[in-house]
Motif scaffolding. Structure first.
Motif, short mmCIF file in Angstrom:
data_model
loop_
_atom_site.label_atom_id
_atom_site.label_comp_id
_atom_site.label_asym_id
_atom_site.label_seq_id
_atom_site.Cartn_x
_atom_site.Cartn_y
_atom_site.Cartn_z
N LEU A 22 60.20 41.80 -1.73
CA LEU A 22 59.86 42.52 -2.96
C LEU A 22 58.51 42.06 -3.51
O LEU A 22 57.72 42.87 -4.01
N ALA A 23 58.25 40.75 -3.40
CA ALA A 23 57.02 40.20 -3.95
C ALA A 23 55.78 40.78 -3.27
O ALA A 23 54.73 40.92 -3.90
N VAL A 24 55.91 41.14 -1.99
CA VAL A 24 54.76 41.71 -1.27
C VAL A 24 54.25 42.96 -1.98
O VAL A 24 53.05 43.21 -2.05
N HIS A 25 55.16 43.73 -2.56
CA HIS A 25 54.76 44.95 -3.26
C HIS A 25 54.07 44.66 -4.58
O HIS A 25 53.40 45.52 -5.14
N LEU A 26 54.24 43.43 -5.09
CA LEU A 26 53.58 43.05 -6.34
C LEU A 26 52.15 42.56 -6.12
O LEU A 26 51.37 42.50 -7.08
N PHE A 27 51.82 42.19 -4.89
CA PHE A 27 50.49 41.62 -4.63
C PHE A 27 49.38 42.59 -5.03
O PHE A 27 48.33 42.17 -5.52
N ALA A 28 49.60 43.88 -4.78
CA ALA A 28 48.57 44.86 -5.12
C ALA A 28 48.36 44.96 -6.62
O ALA A 28 47.29 45.39 -7.08
#
Length: 303
Positions: free
Chosen positions: A20-26
């Motif tokens: 899920l955190a990967v989608h927050l990186f942007a």
């Protein structure tokens, strides 16, 4: 068996949260995402646990502070690595930290054999986990190695907090300390993420799945398992990370990577089967040595 389920549940929740955190990186960058994860997790834990810290000793505060700094650094370096390399690869490289800790704290040959088998699986996963077709990003690997060193420190400090603080109060304070340590570096990114559409809900889900649930389960496991056994069981982490990357992030998994999974699972199963009977074995060791060392200490410290 209950301790194994605690570790397995922790690993699964942690990697779903990482995906899920990967989608927050942007939205907030890796540091902003890390701050949101720990900050929101700290709020949840403090509200639920309500730690009674007025009577804490200096030893308890130092233990919580050390765990908090370990948490902050581990998460910061790991998410920095995750922004550059695949989830499975990042966790595989990071796992060298607890794996090295298991090797250093073990005095039994069979433990070292399980560590060697797990290392073989980790190497295979690391060599096959990246799907971009080129060599691994060296800075990403460096971040993952630093995260691994902090992971080893987290195991040691987490075991200490589990011994000297009751319940989950130490974890709640430590998570808040980790968030405060990251505040100067990730405040702007965190603010940008939470003001984006659905950013706050995504951050809250990441915090619960990647921090609140796994760290609570791991603290409970560390109260029951020796550090070396806990470290070897964490070899399931790269396996679950590779599966999460494949299922949730569409990151590739090869047949050779499957071999790495088998090796790591075999090492974890072997370590569990030969862990040695917990408190009863500790009592036998204590009797042979003629000591009266508390069983609680023997069953939560390495070696």
């Amino acid at each position: 068996m209950g301790s194994v389920l605690l570790v397995l549940g922790s690993c699964t929740s942690l990697q779903v949260g990482a995906a899920l955190a990967v989608h927050l990186f942007a939205l907030g960058g890796s540091t902003g995402t890390t701050l949101l994860r720990l900050g929101l997790a700290a709020l949840v834990l403090l509200l639920v646990v309500r730690p009674r810290v007025r009577g804490w000793s200096g030893l308890q505060w130092r233990a919580a502070l050390a765990l908090g700094l370990s948490l902050g650094a581990m998460n910061g370096f790991f998410y920095a690595a995750l922004s550059r390399i695949d989830l499975g690869t990042a966790v595989t490289v990071e796992f060298l930290g607890p794996l090295t800790l298991s090797a250093l704290t073990s005095r039994r040959l069979r433990d070292l054999l399980w560590v060697a088998l797990a290392l073989g699986g980790v190497v295979v996963l690391g060599l096959t986990g990246e799907h971009h077709g080129g060599s691994l990003d060296p800075l990403g690997v460096t971040f993952a190695l630093l995260a691994g060193a902090c992971w080893a420190a987290y195991i040691v400090t987490g075991a200490r907090v589990g011994r000297v603080t009751p319940g989950h109060g130490g974890l709640a304070i430590a998570t808040a300390v980790g968030a405060l340590a990251l505040l100067p570096f990730g405040a702007s990114g965190a603010l940008q993420a939470v003001t984006s559409p659905n950013g706050l809900w995504l951050a809250l889900g990441t915090a619960v799945l990647a921090s609140v649930v796994p760290y609570s389960l791991e603290l409970a496991a560390l109260r029951r398992l020796p550090q070396r056994t806990f470290g070897i069981l964490l070899s399931l982490e790269p396996v679950i990370a590779s599966l999460a990357g494949w299922v949730l992030l569409r990151q590739s998994m090869t047949a050779l990577g499957g071999l790495g999974v088998v090796l790591v699972v075999a090492a974890s199963a072997g370590a569990t089967a030969t862990a040695g009977g917990g408190p009863r074995e500790a009592a036998r060791r204590s009797a042979r040595k003629g000591t009266d060392e508390p069983l609680e200490h023997l069953t939560t410290s390495g070696g």
